[in-house]
Design an enzyme around this catalytic site. Structure first.
Site, mmCIF file in Angstrom:
data_model
loop_
_atom_site.group_PDB
_atom_site.id
_atom_site.type_symbol
_atom_site.label_atom_id
_atom_site.label_comp_id
_atom_site.label_asym_id
_atom_site.label_seq_id
_atom_site.Cartn_x
_atom_site.Cartn_y
_atom_site.Cartn_z
ATOM 1 N N SER A 6 0.933 -1.239 0.001
ATOM 2 C CA SER A 6 -0.129 0.187 0.111
ATOM 3 C C SER A 6 0.873 1.441 -0.112
ATOM 4 O O SER A 6 1.561 1.753 1.007
ATOM 5 C CB SER A 6 -0.890 0.137 1.363
ATOM 6 N N HIS A 30 -1.170 -1.463 -4.321
ATOM 7 C CA HIS A 30 -2.189 -1.077 -3.896
ATOM 8 C C HIS A 30 -2.442 0.274 -3.836
ATOM 9 O O HIS A 30 -1.409 0.865 -3.168
ATOM 10 C CB HIS A 30 -2.626 -1.853 -2.657
ATOM 11 N N MET A 34 -8.902 8.292 -1.224
ATOM 12 C CA MET A 34 -9.656 8.956 -0.322
ATOM 13 C C MET A 34 -10.355 10.220 -0.816
ATOM 14 O O MET A 34 -9.414 11.100 -1.208
ATOM 15 C CB MET A 34 -8.811 9.053 0.889
ATOM 16 N N HIS A 63 -8.097 1.106 -4.829
ATOM 17 C CA HIS A 63 -8.924 1.122 -3.710
ATOM 18 C C HIS A 63 -9.718 2.441 -3.594
ATOM 19 O O HIS A 63 -9.315 3.367 -2.976
ATOM 20 C CB HIS A 63 -8.247 0.243 -2.459
ATOM 21 N N MET A 137 -11.865 -5.530 4.580
ATOM 22 C CA MET A 137 -11.255 -4.350 5.366
ATOM 23 C C MET A 137 -10.917 -5.201 6.866
ATOM 24 O O MET A 137 -11.887 -5.475 7.403
ATOM 25 C CB MET A 137 -11.772 -3.142 5.538
ATOM 26 N N GLY A 142 -9.354 4.585 6.108
ATOM 27 C CA GLY A 142 -8.937 5.869 6.363
ATOM 28 C C GLY A 142 -7.483 6.208 6.556
ATOM 29 O O GLY A 142 -6.962 7.191 6.164
ATOM 30 N N GLY A 144 -3.355 4.440 7.403
ATOM 31 C CA GLY A 144 -2.680 3.398 7.619
ATOM 32 C C GLY A 144 -2.203 3.166 9.238
ATOM 33 O O GLY A 144 -2.307 4.031 10.033
ATOM 34 N N GLY A 145 -1.485 2.029 9.425
ATOM 35 C CA GLY A 145 -0.918 2.106 10.688
ATOM 36 C C GLY A 145 -1.761 1.714 12.041
ATOM 37 O O GLY A 145 -1.412 1.939 13.090
ATOM 38 N N ASP A 175 -7.130 -6.071 4.011
ATOM 39 C CA ASP A 175 -6.295 -4.630 3.960
ATOM 40 C C ASP A 175 -6.575 -4.041 5.229
ATOM 41 O O ASP A 175 -7.743 -3.986 5.801
ATOM 42 C CB ASP A 175 -6.878 -3.877 2.950
ATOM 43 N N GLY A 176 -5.485 -3.714 5.965
ATOM 44 C CA GLY A 176 -5.214 -3.143 7.375
ATOM 45 C C GLY A 176 -4.640 -3.798 8.445
ATOM 46 O O GLY A 176 -5.087 -4.827 8.783
ATOM 47 N N GLY A 177 -3.496 -3.438 8.734
ATOM 48 C CA GLY A 177 -2.997 -4.125 9.922
ATOM 49 C C GLY A 177 -2.394 -5.503 9.865
ATOM 50 O O GLY A 177 -1.962 -6.061 10.655
ATOM 51 N N GLY A 197 1.078 -1.956 4.342
ATOM 52 C CA GLY A 197 1.420 -0.592 4.261
ATOM 53 C C GLY A 197 2.389 -0.426 5.287
ATOM 54 O O GLY A 197 3.659 -0.613 4.969
ATOM 55 N N SER A 198 2.206 0.037 6.574
ATOM 56 C CA SER A 198 3.174 0.476 7.405
ATOM 57 C C SER A 198 4.319 -0.462 7.877
ATOM 58 O O SER A 198 5.475 -0.415 7.947
ATOM 59 C CB SER A 198 2.328 1.035 8.609
HETATM 60 C C1 DX5 Z 1 -6.505 1.816 4.893
HETATM 61 C C2 DX5 Z 1 -6.055 1.670 3.521
HETATM 62 C C3 DX5 Z 1 -4.836 0.806 3.732
HETATM 63 C C4 DX5 Z 1 -3.635 1.328 4.173
HETATM 64 C C5 DX5 Z 1 -3.117 0.024 5.046
HETATM 65 O O1 DX5 Z 1 -7.894 2.793 4.943
HETATM 66 O O2 DX5 Z 1 -6.996 1.168 2.737
HETATM 67 O O3 DX5 Z 1 -4.632 0.183 2.377
HETATM 68 O O4 DX5 Z 1 -2.737 1.905 3.680
HETATM 69 O O5 DX5 Z 1 -2.123 0.251 5.975
HETATM 70 P P1 DX5 Z 1 -1.673 -0.675 7.067
HETATM 71 O O6 DX5 Z 1 -0.843 -2.068 6.297
HETATM 72 O O7 DX5 Z 1 -0.415 0.188 7.696
HETATM 73 O O8 DX5 Z 1 -2.650 -0.797 8.071
HETATM 74 ZN ZN ZN Z 2 -6.570 0.135 0.919
#
Ligand code: DX5
Ligand code: ZN
Length: 216
Positions: A6, A30, A34, A63, A137, A142, A144-145, A175-177, A197-198
């Site tokens: 991400s 990805h 937003m 996304h 999700m 909204g 990352g992290g 997606d997420g965490g 992502g993070s």
């Molecule tokens: C959150 C995004 C994710 C985000 C994931 O709304 O859709 O794609 O970047 O980031 P991590 O992996 O840090 O949760």
């Molecule tokens: Zn995403």
């Protein structure tokens, strides 16, 4: 199971270097869009997307965390998206959802549908035979992290059972965490793509991708 970085968490002072690493080691990118309305944050528009498109041949998975996915799907298809994922919660009727899916497919682009942590898999059952991907999700969209929400495991299992039972071949993405601690369990549940992502960008990007690519 594939890793989709991400790029919300990418270090933009190292754009080229990090993108080269992703190009070498991954199959997907990805790209989080937003609108400050569907989610309380803003991210990227089509011009930034085009900078990635110009520098990568990977599958660009957009996304859409927006209230008007129909409008933004046109914008990002034009910019060169390979796949558009919209949120089930953003559209009201089955008719509207099917119209969007058909429009995206008619533009030779793949379609995904995403559900937020509080939306059950049942909500998207009527769409499953028409989509190429389901994005579960595992955080509130909204930012990352955030920490992984465990209810995603059951949803992934449910989606995997459903596609086997009905002979469907949509991919399941989460997606997420996501990190090196929960990736193994996600694979066991039937997940095909992890968005990360993070965890990837926090330090050594190459090593962090390699560590997750072992689940491929
Ligand atoms: C959150 C995004 C994710 C985000 C994931 O709304 O859709 O794609 O970047 O980031 P991590 O992996 O840090 O949760
Ligand atoms: Zn995403």
């Amino acid at each position: 199971m594939y890793v989709a970085p991400s790029i919300l968490s990418l270090d933009y002072s190292k754009f080229k270097e990090q993108l080269d690493t992703i190009n070498e080691k991954c199959h997907y990118i990805h790209f989080d869009v937003m609108d400050g309305h569907f989610v309380p944050n803003l991210s990227f528009g089509p011009d930034i997307f085009k900078a990635f498109r110009k520098n990568s041949n990977l599958f660009m998975d957009v996304h859409l965390m927006v209230s008007d996915p129909s409008y933004f799907s046109d914008v990002f298809i034009k910019a060169g998206a390979d796949g558009i994922t919209f949120h089930d919660e953003a559209l009201g009727t089955l008719e509207d959802k099917m119209a969007l899916i058909n429009k995206i497919h008619n533009n030779y682009c793949k379609v995904g549908v995403s559900i937020k942590p509080k939306t059950d898999v049942e909500a998207i059952i009527p769409l499953l035979e028409s989509v190429d991907l389901v994005l579960v999700m595992s955080v509130e969209p909204g930012y990352g992290g955030q920490a992984f929400i465990d209810s995603a495991y059951d949803k992934i299992r449910q989606l995997d059972e459903y596609r086997k039972k009905h002979n469907l071949n949509y991919l399941i993405e989460v997606d997420g965490g996501v990190n090196d601690k929960n990736a193994h369990k996600l694979k066991d549940c039937g997940c095909d793509i992890i968005v990360v992502g993070s965890h990837l960008f926090k330090d050594n990007l190459e090593k962090n991708i390699d560590d997750l690519n072992v689940y491929e």
